[in-house]
Design an enzyme around this catalytic site. Structure first.
Site, PDB file in Angstrom:
ATOM      1  CG  ASN A   1      -1.652   1.347   2.154  1.00  0.00           C
ATOM      2  OD1 ASN A   1      -2.376   1.858   0.799  1.00  0.00           O
ATOM      3  ND2 ASN A   1      -1.091   2.061   2.400  1.00  0.00           N
TER       4      ASN A   1
ATOM      5  CB  SER B   1      -4.416   4.534  -8.550  1.00  0.00           C
ATOM      6  OG  SER B   1      -5.342   5.614  -8.044  1.00  0.00           O
TER       7      SER B   1
ATOM      8  CE1 TYR C   1       0.370   7.904  -6.531  1.00  0.00           C
ATOM      9  CE2 TYR C   1      -1.787   8.164  -8.570  1.00  0.00           C
ATOM     10  CZ  TYR C   1      -0.784   7.554  -7.506  1.00  0.00           C
ATOM     11  OH  TYR C   1      -1.797   6.969  -7.002  1.00  0.00           O
TER      12      TYR C   1
ATOM     13  CE  LYS D   1       0.079   4.126  -6.913  1.00  0.00           C
ATOM     14  NZ  LYS D   1      -0.235   3.234  -5.686  1.00  0.00           N
TER      15      LYS D   1
ATOM     16  CB  ILE E   1      -9.112   7.267  -1.147  1.00  0.00           C
ATOM     17  CG1 ILE E   1      -9.519   6.417  -1.845  1.00  0.00           C
ATOM     18  CG2 ILE E   1      -9.827   7.872   0.277  1.00  0.00           C
ATOM     19  CD1 ILE E   1     -10.759   5.885  -1.612  1.00  0.00           C
TER      20      ILE E   1
HETATM   21  N1  LIG Z   1      -5.984   8.688  -1.489  1.00  0.00           N
HETATM   22  C1  LIG Z   1      -6.134   8.468  -3.235  1.00  0.00           C
HETATM   23  O1  LIG Z   1      -6.858   8.917  -3.381  1.00  0.00           O
HETATM   24  C2  LIG Z   1      -5.693   7.293  -3.568  1.00  0.00           C
HETATM   25  C3  LIG Z   1      -4.006   6.498  -2.807  1.00  0.00           C
HETATM   26  N2  LIG Z   1      -3.998   5.158  -3.704  1.00  0.00           N
HETATM   27  C4  LIG Z   1      -2.444   4.744  -3.150  1.00  0.00           C
HETATM   28  O2  LIG Z   1      -3.198   4.038  -1.722  1.00  0.00           O
HETATM   29  C5  LIG Z   1      -1.903   4.445  -1.501  1.00  0.00           C
HETATM   30  C6  LIG Z   1      -1.914   4.267   0.372  1.00  0.00           C
HETATM   31  O3  LIG Z   1      -2.370   6.058  -0.042  1.00  0.00           O
HETATM   32  P1  LIG Z   1      -2.903   7.424   1.268  1.00  0.00           P
HETATM   33  O4  LIG Z   1      -3.445   6.115   2.115  1.00  0.00           O
HETATM   34  O5  LIG Z   1      -3.942   8.283   0.403  1.00  0.00           O
HETATM   35  O6  LIG Z   1      -1.568   8.124   1.605  1.00  0.00           O
HETATM   36  P2  LIG Z   1      -1.096   8.921   2.814  1.00  0.00           P
HETATM   37  O7  LIG Z   1      -0.435   9.350   2.508  1.00  0.00           O
HETATM   38  O8  LIG Z   1      -2.951   9.320   3.492  1.00  0.00           O
HETATM   39  O9  LIG Z   1      -0.593   7.562   3.787  1.00  0.00           O
HETATM   40  C7  LIG Z   1       0.884   6.876   3.231  1.00  0.00           C
HETATM   41  C8  LIG Z   1       1.167   5.733   3.856  1.00  0.00           C
HETATM   42  O10 LIG Z   1       2.310   5.110   3.124  1.00  0.00           O
HETATM   43  C9  LIG Z   1       3.504   5.530   3.872  1.00  0.00           C
HETATM   44  N3  LIG Z   1       5.236   5.880   2.986  1.00  0.00           N
HETATM   45  C10 LIG Z   1       4.707   7.002   2.037  1.00  0.00           C
HETATM   46  N4  LIG Z   1       6.210   6.753   1.946  1.00  0.00           N
HETATM   47  C11 LIG Z   1       6.426   5.091   2.583  1.00  0.00           C
HETATM   48  C12 LIG Z   1       8.118   5.496   2.506  1.00  0.00           C
HETATM   49  N5  LIG Z   1       8.932   5.499   1.216  1.00  0.00           N
HETATM   50  N6  LIG Z   1       8.154   3.923   3.097  1.00  0.00           N
HETATM   51  C13 LIG Z   1       7.489   3.368   3.969  1.00  0.00           C
HETATM   52  N7  LIG Z   1       5.929   3.864   4.434  1.00  0.00           N
HETATM   53  C14 LIG Z   1       5.798   5.253   3.166  1.00  0.00           C
HETATM   54  C15 LIG Z   1       3.187   6.540   4.725  1.00  0.00           C
HETATM   55  O11 LIG Z   1       3.863   6.627   6.081  1.00  0.00           O
HETATM   56  C16 LIG Z   1       1.516   6.302   5.578  1.00  0.00           C
HETATM   57  O12 LIG Z   1       2.070   5.871   5.349  1.00  0.00           O
HETATM   58  C17 LIG Z   1      -0.683   4.685  -2.114  1.00  0.00           C
HETATM   59  O13 LIG Z   1      -0.077   3.650  -2.649  1.00  0.00           O
HETATM   60  C18 LIG Z   1      -2.040   5.768  -2.751  1.00  0.00           C
HETATM   61  O14 LIG Z   1      -0.875   5.796  -3.926  1.00  0.00           O
HETATM   62  C19 LIG Z   1      -4.752   5.265  -4.925  1.00  0.00           C
HETATM   63  C20 LIG Z   1      -6.306   5.219  -5.136  1.00  0.00           C
HETATM   64  C21 LIG Z   1      -6.252   6.485  -4.728  1.00  0.00           C
HETATM   65  C1  LIG Z   2      -3.451  11.011  -4.832  1.00  0.00           C
HETATM   66  C2  LIG Z   2      -4.461  12.259  -5.909  1.00  0.00           C
HETATM   67  O1  LIG Z   2      -5.787  12.116  -5.550  1.00  0.00           O
HETATM   68  C3  LIG Z   2      -4.903  10.627  -5.742  1.00  0.00           C
HETATM   69  O2  LIG Z   2      -4.457   9.216  -6.235  1.00  0.00           O
HETATM   70  C4  LIG Z   2      -4.590   8.159  -7.571  1.00  0.00           C
HETATM   71  O3  LIG Z   2      -4.455   7.609  -7.410  1.00  0.00           O
HETATM   72  C5  LIG Z   2      -6.321   8.375  -7.980  1.00  0.00           C
HETATM   73  O4  LIG Z   2      -6.006   8.883  -8.763  1.00  0.00           O
HETATM   74  C6  LIG Z   2      -6.124  10.224  -6.679  1.00  0.00           C
HETATM   75  O5  LIG Z   2      -6.014  10.723  -8.064  1.00  0.00           O
END
Ligand SMILES: NC(=O)C1=CN([C@@H]2O[C@H](COP(=O)(O)OP(=O)(O)OC[C@H]3O[C@@H](n4cnc5c(N)ncnc54)[C@H](O)[C@@H]3O)[C@@H](O)[C@H]2O)C=CC1
Ligand SMILES: C[C@H](O)[C@@H]1OC(=O)[C@H](O)[C@@H]1O
Length: 253
Positions: A90, A143, A156, A160, A189
């Site tokens: 994740n 994603s 990015y 994905k 999200i």
């Molecule tokens: N929030 C969104 O709209 C979307 C997010 N995603 C994916 O979901 C995943 C989680 O993202 P979110 O929860 O939104 O972000 P977030 O920023 O809230 O959480 C990211 C998490 O990853 C950890 N992290 C970041 N860089 C790291 C590293 N180098 N080593 C270890 N841990 C690391 C952070 O400490 C945190 O726990 C990501 O892969 C993101 O691409 C996918 C689609 C949509």
């Molecule tokens: C970080 C963006 O808001 C988020 O990341 C994704 O993977 C989704 O497509 C959104 O663009």
């Protein structure tokens, strides 16, 4: 409960989607190990939330971009809980930036965290599962951005798409070991990753307007999809991608 007494490992589990997945895994009866590069108070909150569901949780700090973080994380989980049943890849970053002047270092770091990190971690978890000899499940958080582009996400979106491609190839490489590999494709999200981007009310309204279900996603919206793919309910599902986006992708007009 879908994951009674299973051991689940989650990278980037201290905040956002990873934290919500950790809590959902505990609700489904699993013990949980989270990795993150920050740890600290956020990780402590996740541990407390998992424990509130009567399950055990450890937090292991480390940068997923480094191969040694993967073996250290898996070893720590095995030491604490004895094995690895489910791995959730994740951890990810998305430092929004325009294409024409993208700094090489931003591109490199995004690739290393999102794609190389997923690779190293998946490989370490899979090796442990193969050693155990009774299969397992791997779920990668890809994603909607694996399917569509973003003007400020040129570094990015390929990561994905790559993460889902990794799951497809691993589904083939690991099928003979009874290890299933699938992707969840979240839409937008609300988490720290897009807090700045969505602080512009016009952008937020536009994004909300694109979603047939009428709202942006919450981290908790992702947990159920991960639990399903990790569980025996999905025993014949591998190499698949599950969109969890409120319908955003299909909304052309
Ligand atoms: N929030 C969104 O709209 C979307 C997010 N995603 C994916 O979901 C995943 C989680 O993202 P979110 O929860 O939104 O972000 P977030 O920023 O809230 O959480 C990211 C998490 O990853 C950890 N992290 C970041 N860089 C790291 C590293 N180098 N080593 C270890 N841990 C690391 C952070 O400490 C945190 O726990 C990501 O892969 C993101 O691409 C996918 C689609 C949509
Ligand atoms: C970080 C963006 O808001 C988020 O990341 C994704 O993977 C989704 O497509 C959104 O663009």
């Amino acid at each position: 409960m879908l994951l009674k007494d299973k051991v689940v490992l989650i990278t980037g589990g201290s905040r956002g989607i990873g934290a919500a997945v950790a809590v959902e895994m505990a609700k489904q009866g699993a013990d949980v190990a989270i990795n993150s590069n920050s740890g600290g108070a956020a990780a402590a909150e996740v541990i407390a939330a998992v424990e509130a569901h009567g399950r055990r949780c450890i937090s292991v700090e480390g940068d997923v971009a480094l191969p040694e973080t993967a073996t250290a994380f898996v070893n720590a989980a095995v030491e604490a809980f004895g094995r690895v049943d489910v791995f959730v890849s994740n951890a990810g970053i998305c430092p929004f930036h325009a294409f024409l002047d993208m700094p090489a270092e931003t591109l490199k770091r995004t690739m290393e965290v999102n794609l190389h990190g997923a690779y190293f971690m998946t490989q370490a978890a899979a090796n442990q599962m193969v050693k155990q000899g009774n299969g397992g499940a791997i779920v990668a958080i890809s994603s909607i951005s694996a399917l569509v582009g973003g003007e400020f996400q040129t570094h990015y979106t390929p990561t994905k798409a790559g993460v889902h491609s990794l799951m497809q190839s691993c589904a083939i490489a690991l099928g003979r070991h009874g290890i299933r590999c699938n992707s969840v494709l979240p839409g937008t999200i609300l988490t720290d990753i897009n807090r700045d981007d969505l602080s512009d009310p016009a952008k937020r309204e536009y994004m909300e307007g694109r979603i047939p279900l009428g709202r942006l996603g919450q981290p908790e919206d992702i947990g159920g999809a991960v639990a399903f793919l990790a569980s025996d309910m999905a025993a014949y599902v591998t190499g698949a991608a599950l969109l969890v986006d409120g319908g955003a992708f299909v909304n052309l007009q």
